[in-house]
Design a protein around this motif. Structure first.
Motif, PDB file in Angstrom:
ATOM      1  N   PRO A  87      15.339  -0.862   0.321  1.00 35.03           N
ATOM      2  CA  PRO A  87      16.049  -1.579   1.722  1.00 35.03           C
ATOM      3  C   PRO A  87      17.450  -1.377   1.652  1.00 35.03           C
ATOM      4  N   ARG A  88      18.091  -1.673   0.586  1.00 36.62           N
ATOM      5  CA  ARG A  88      19.627  -1.562   0.598  1.00 36.62           C
ATOM      6  C   ARG A  88      20.085  -0.198   0.638  1.00 36.62           C
ATOM      7  N   TRP A  98      21.944   4.536   6.775  1.00 34.25           N
ATOM      8  CA  TRP A  98      21.679   4.519   8.236  1.00 34.25           C
ATOM      9  C   TRP A  98      22.845   3.813   8.645  1.00 34.25           C
ATOM     10  N   ALA A 158      18.514   2.412   2.012  1.00 34.92           N
ATOM     11  CA  ALA A 158      18.208   2.930   3.348  1.00 34.92           C
ATOM     12  C   ALA A 158      19.202   2.400   4.235  1.00 34.92           C
ATOM     13  N   ARG A 159      19.639   1.286   4.155  1.00 33.30           N
ATOM     14  CA  ARG A 159      20.461   0.224   5.068  1.00 33.30           C
ATOM     15  C   ARG A 159      22.005   1.205   4.748  1.00 33.30           C
ATOM     16  N   TRP A 213      14.189   2.248   6.718  1.00 29.94           N
ATOM     17  CA  TRP A 213      14.576   0.899   6.769  1.00 29.94           C
ATOM     18  C   TRP A 213      13.524   0.077   7.398  1.00 29.94           C
ATOM     19  N   ALA A 260      11.457   6.873   0.637  1.00 29.45           N
ATOM     20  CA  ALA A 260      11.017   5.499   1.085  1.00 29.45           C
ATOM     21  C   ALA A 260       9.400   5.308   0.811  1.00 29.45           C
TER      22      ALA A 260
END
Length: 284
Positions: free
Chosen positions: A189-190, A196, A192-193, A213, A177
């Motif tokens: 970002p996608r 999680w 990381a999302r 994120w 990140a």
């Protein structure tokens, strides 16, 4: 007669215990000289190539702390800043200067990072170290790389897919990140999302990806992520994830994760009095 560091006498007959003591003292002195009281000094960048060779070929028990010293030389010193803007921050304010030399601190940081990049061939093999602390600290150093990014990303991602240590997993996620944020990776970002938001992932992966994120975007935390990070069961990860280098630096007393979650989730609503996400009632 004293040794190279001027720390202690040199014995004609050295035992392993004496050598270990001398090595510990030498590393302690390097920390004091190159990173005194958390500050980055101009000569620190010049030491990075030598420190990396010590880490790669020196005493295994000193490897992790030598890597940590390299990583701290190569990033701004923001102890206590667990905000979305601060956790993965690398560069220092351009006007910040080192007191004794008046050299811009960011110049030192950038020079140290270039030295890390020049010696990636020494660092990448350490991701396979049998010592999880070394793997975690290696990820922390690799997060400072400025070049060969596709190679570094690939190595970190590949290791994350195989890693089974809780602390190392989170360190790898935050390293990915940090690189993605600094180099404006639009896919991060996608990524990381997806981590999680997947209930099938291990809790520490979801926690680390949630923090990542929040650092990669400016959107308010979704209710789903807020619920994940404030679940009472997350409290057990305070101690478990404290050795993650980014979290240790935020709060060395043992609540680095808790501090980050608190700062990141309340930062979206600066004018609102919020309930304590850790169950302590409204903040005062």
């Amino acid at each position: 007669m004293t040794d190279l560091f001027g720390i202690m006498p040199t014995w004609t007959s050295t035992s392993p215990r004496r050598l270990a003591y001398a090595a510990d003292r030498a590393l302690e002195r390097l920390w004091n000289n190159l990173h005194h009281q958390g500050g980055t000094i101009a000569v620190g960048a010049l030491a990075v190539p030598f420190l990396l060779r010590v880490a790669a070929t020196g005493r295994p028990e000193l490897r992790a702390q030598t890597l940590r010293l390299v990583a701290e030389i190569g990033r701004c010193q923001h102890m206590g800043d667990g905000t979305r803007e601060g956790l993965l921050q690398v560069a220092e304010e351009p006007l910040m200067v080192e007191g004794s030399t008046m050299c811009p601190v960011d110049w030192t940081i950038q020079a140290a990072r270039q030295a890390v990049t020049d010696d990636l061939h020494l660092l990448l093999p350490l991701l396979a170290s049998p010592d999880p602390e070394v793997r975690s600290e290696t990820a922390y150093v690799l997060a400072a790389a400025t070049g060969e990014l596709s190679h570094v990303f690939s190595a970190l991602q590949s290791k994350l897919a195989r890693e089974d240590d809780v602390v190392v997993r989170v360190s790898l996620i935050l390293a990915i990140a940090q690189l993605a944020r600094e180099h404006s990776d639009e896919d991060a970002p996608r990524w990381a999302r997806d981590l999680w938001s997947d209930p099938g992932r291990p809790p520490e992966v979801r926690i680390g990806a949630g923090l990542a994120w929040l650092c990669l975007v400016t959107d308010p935390a979704p209710d789903e992520l807020r619920a994940l990070l404030t679940d009472p069961g997350i409290r057990q990860y305070d101690d478990l994830l404290q050795p993650v280098p980014w979290l240790t630096w935020i709060d060395p007393t043992g609540v680095g994760l808790r501090s980050c979650i608190d700062e990141m989730l309340t930062a979206n609503f600066p004018e609102t009095v919020l309930d304590d996400p850790w169950g302590g009632g409204p903040s005062s």
